[in-house]
Design a protein around this motif. Structure first.
Motif, PDB file in Angstrom:
ATOM      1  N   ASP A  87      10.134  55.951  15.723  1.00 19.84           N
ATOM      2  CA  ASP A  87       9.668  55.659  14.368  1.00 19.84           C
ATOM      3  C   ASP A  87      10.586  54.764  13.558  1.00 19.84           C
ATOM      4  N   LYS A  88      11.880  54.728  13.839  1.00 22.18           N
ATOM      5  CA  LYS A  88      12.810  53.921  13.056  1.00 22.18           C
ATOM      6  C   LYS A  88      13.194  52.603  13.723  1.00 22.18           C
ATOM      7  N   GLY A  89      12.759  52.398  14.978  1.00 23.13           N
ATOM      8  CA  GLY A  89      13.137  51.165  15.641  1.00 23.13           C
ATOM      9  C   GLY A  89      12.857  51.177  17.132  1.00 23.13           C
ATOM     10  N   CYS A 120      25.308  51.592  20.227  1.00 20.58           N
ATOM     11  CA  CYS A 120      25.572  50.757  21.396  1.00 20.58           C
ATOM     12  C   CYS A 120      26.418  51.548  22.382  1.00 20.58           C
ATOM     13  N   LEU A 121      25.954  51.625  23.627  1.00 21.35           N
ATOM     14  CA  LEU A 121      26.676  52.329  24.668  1.00 21.35           C
ATOM     15  C   LEU A 121      26.660  51.473  25.927  1.00 21.35           C
ATOM     16  N   ILE A 122      27.835  51.107  26.425  1.00 23.63           N
ATOM     17  CA  ILE A 122      27.936  50.321  27.647  1.00 23.63           C
ATOM     18  C   ILE A 122      27.611  51.233  28.823  1.00 23.63           C
ATOM     19  N   ARG A 123      26.737  50.782  29.703  1.00 31.59           N
ATOM     20  CA  ARG A 123      26.350  51.569  30.874  1.00 31.59           C
ATOM     21  C   ARG A 123      27.485  51.619  31.890  1.00 31.59           C
ATOM     22  N   SER A 124      27.685  52.765  32.473  1.00 34.58           N
ATOM     23  CA  SER A 124      28.779  52.937  33.430  1.00 34.58           C
ATOM     24  C   SER A 124      28.530  52.195  34.742  1.00 34.58           C
ATOM     25  N   ASP A 125      27.277  51.844  35.024  1.00 29.89           N
ATOM     26  CA  ASP A 125      26.981  51.119  36.260  1.00 29.89           C
ATOM     27  C   ASP A 125      27.076  49.599  36.080  1.00 29.89           C
ATOM     28  N   ASN A 126      27.593  49.168  34.936  1.00 32.34           N
ATOM     29  CA  ASN A 126      27.852  47.753  34.648  1.00 32.34           C
ATOM     30  C   ASN A 126      26.578  46.903  34.640  1.00 32.34           C
ATOM     31  N   THR A 127      25.455  47.486  34.199  1.00 33.58           N
ATOM     32  CA  THR A 127      24.200  46.741  34.119  1.00 33.58           C
ATOM     33  C   THR A 127      23.855  46.322  32.698  1.00 33.58           C
ATOM     34  N   GLY A 128      24.770  46.481  31.775  1.00 36.24           N
ATOM     35  CA  GLY A 128      24.524  46.082  30.397  1.00 36.24           C
ATOM     36  C   GLY A 128      24.845  47.193  29.429  1.00 36.24           C
ATOM     37  N   ALA A 129      24.184  47.143  28.287  1.00 39.34           N
ATOM     38  CA  ALA A 129      24.418  48.126  27.231  1.00 39.34           C
ATOM     39  C   ALA A 129      23.090  48.613  26.670  1.00 39.34           C
ATOM     40  N   ASP A 130      23.043  49.890  26.339  1.00 38.23           N
ATOM     41  CA  ASP A 130      21.889  50.465  25.652  1.00 38.23           C
ATOM     42  C   ASP A 130      22.119  50.338  24.158  1.00 38.23           C
ATOM     43  N   LEU A 131      21.173  49.704  23.466  1.00 38.09           N
ATOM     44  CA  LEU A 131      21.266  49.518  22.022  1.00 38.09           C
ATOM     45  C   LEU A 131      20.113  50.231  21.342  1.00 38.09           C
ATOM     46  N   ASP A 132      20.363  50.723  20.150  1.00 40.04           N
ATOM     47  CA  ASP A 132      19.285  51.138  19.260  1.00 40.04           C
ATOM     48  C   ASP A 132      19.260  50.125  18.130  1.00 40.04           C
ATOM     49  N   LEU A 133      18.134  49.481  17.999  1.00 43.91           N
ATOM     50  CA  LEU A 133      17.958  48.489  16.946  1.00 43.91           C
ATOM     51  C   LEU A 133      17.061  49.105  15.886  1.00 43.91           C
ATOM     52  N   LEU A 134      17.639  49.391  14.727  1.00 43.82           N
ATOM     53  CA  LEU A 134      16.903  50.014  13.634  1.00 43.82           C
ATOM     54  C   LEU A 134      16.228  48.928  12.806  1.00 43.82           C
ATOM     55  N   THR A 135      14.933  49.047  12.636  1.00 46.76           N
ATOM     56  CA  THR A 135      14.146  48.025  11.952  1.00 46.76           C
ATOM     57  C   THR A 135      14.546  47.926  10.480  1.00 46.76           C
ATOM     58  N   THR A 136      14.864  46.708  10.040  1.00 41.87           N
ATOM     59  CA  THR A 136      15.206  46.486   8.638  1.00 41.87           C
ATOM     60  C   THR A 136      14.151  45.655   7.911  1.00 41.87           C
ATOM     61  N   ASN A 137      13.413  44.829   8.654  1.00 45.97           N
ATOM     62  CA  ASN A 137      12.380  43.996   8.038  1.00 45.97           C
ATOM     63  C   ASN A 137      11.294  43.714   9.067  1.00 45.97           C
ATOM     64  N   ILE A 138      10.066  44.080   8.725  1.00 44.51           N
ATOM     65  CA  ILE A 138       8.927  43.846   9.598  1.00 44.51           C
ATOM     66  C   ILE A 138       7.692  43.655   8.726  1.00 44.51           C
ATOM     67  N   SER A 139       6.810  42.766   9.111  1.00 43.29           N
ATOM     68  CA  SER A 139       5.606  42.540   8.313  1.00 43.29           C
ATOM     69  C   SER A 139       4.735  43.792   8.339  1.00 43.29           C
TER      70      SER A 139
END
Length: 126
Positions: free
Chosen positions: A45-47, A86-105
């Motif tokens: 609901d938030k992003g 933001c959490l870097i994955r231990s298997d070195n495949t990137g990072a998990d991000l939570d993007l909280l919506t600040t502006n959307i139509s």
């Protein structure tokens, strides 16, 4: 779900309520003026939860664009969000991000709310 802050080592809790797993490819536009590819892995609901190739500092602002098919129609969604987790994955495949919506139509928000409702009513989530 929780993660550790890289600066303080404190536990950081993820915001948002019930999450639905998805796999939507998206494009991120950041301050470096480059287009970055990512995958939206969850919607709430938030992003949105994203898998990105690199870690990004909390509070970084991004513009996001992605397409999906809803009610058999292609829909393009655009929004602005701030990194809340933001959490870097231990298997070195990137990072998990939570993007909280600040502006959307209002139209895109309405579409996302309809998607959340449809996911919540799907048999696989009951």
């Amino acid at each position: 779900m929780t993660g550790l802050s890289g600066i303080s080592g404190a536990v950081v809790k993820r915001k948002g309520g019930k999450r639905f797993n998805v796999h939507w490819r998206c494009r991120l536009f950041m301050a470096d003026k480059k287009i970055h590819e990512a995958v939206i892995t969850s919607v709430f609901d938030k992003g949105f939860g994203l898998l990105f190739l690199q870690a990004v500092p909390v509070d970084t602002v991004m513009n996001v664009e992605f397409g999906l098919s809803f009610n058999d129609k292609p829909v393009k969604i655009r929004f602005k969000g701030a990194v809340g987790y933001c959490l870097i994955r231990s298997d070195n495949t990137g990072a998990d991000l939570d993007l909280l919506t600040t502006n959307i139509s209002s139209t895109d928000k309405h579409t996302i709310n309809n998607v959340l409702q449809a996911l919540g009513e799907a048999n696989g989530f009951k």
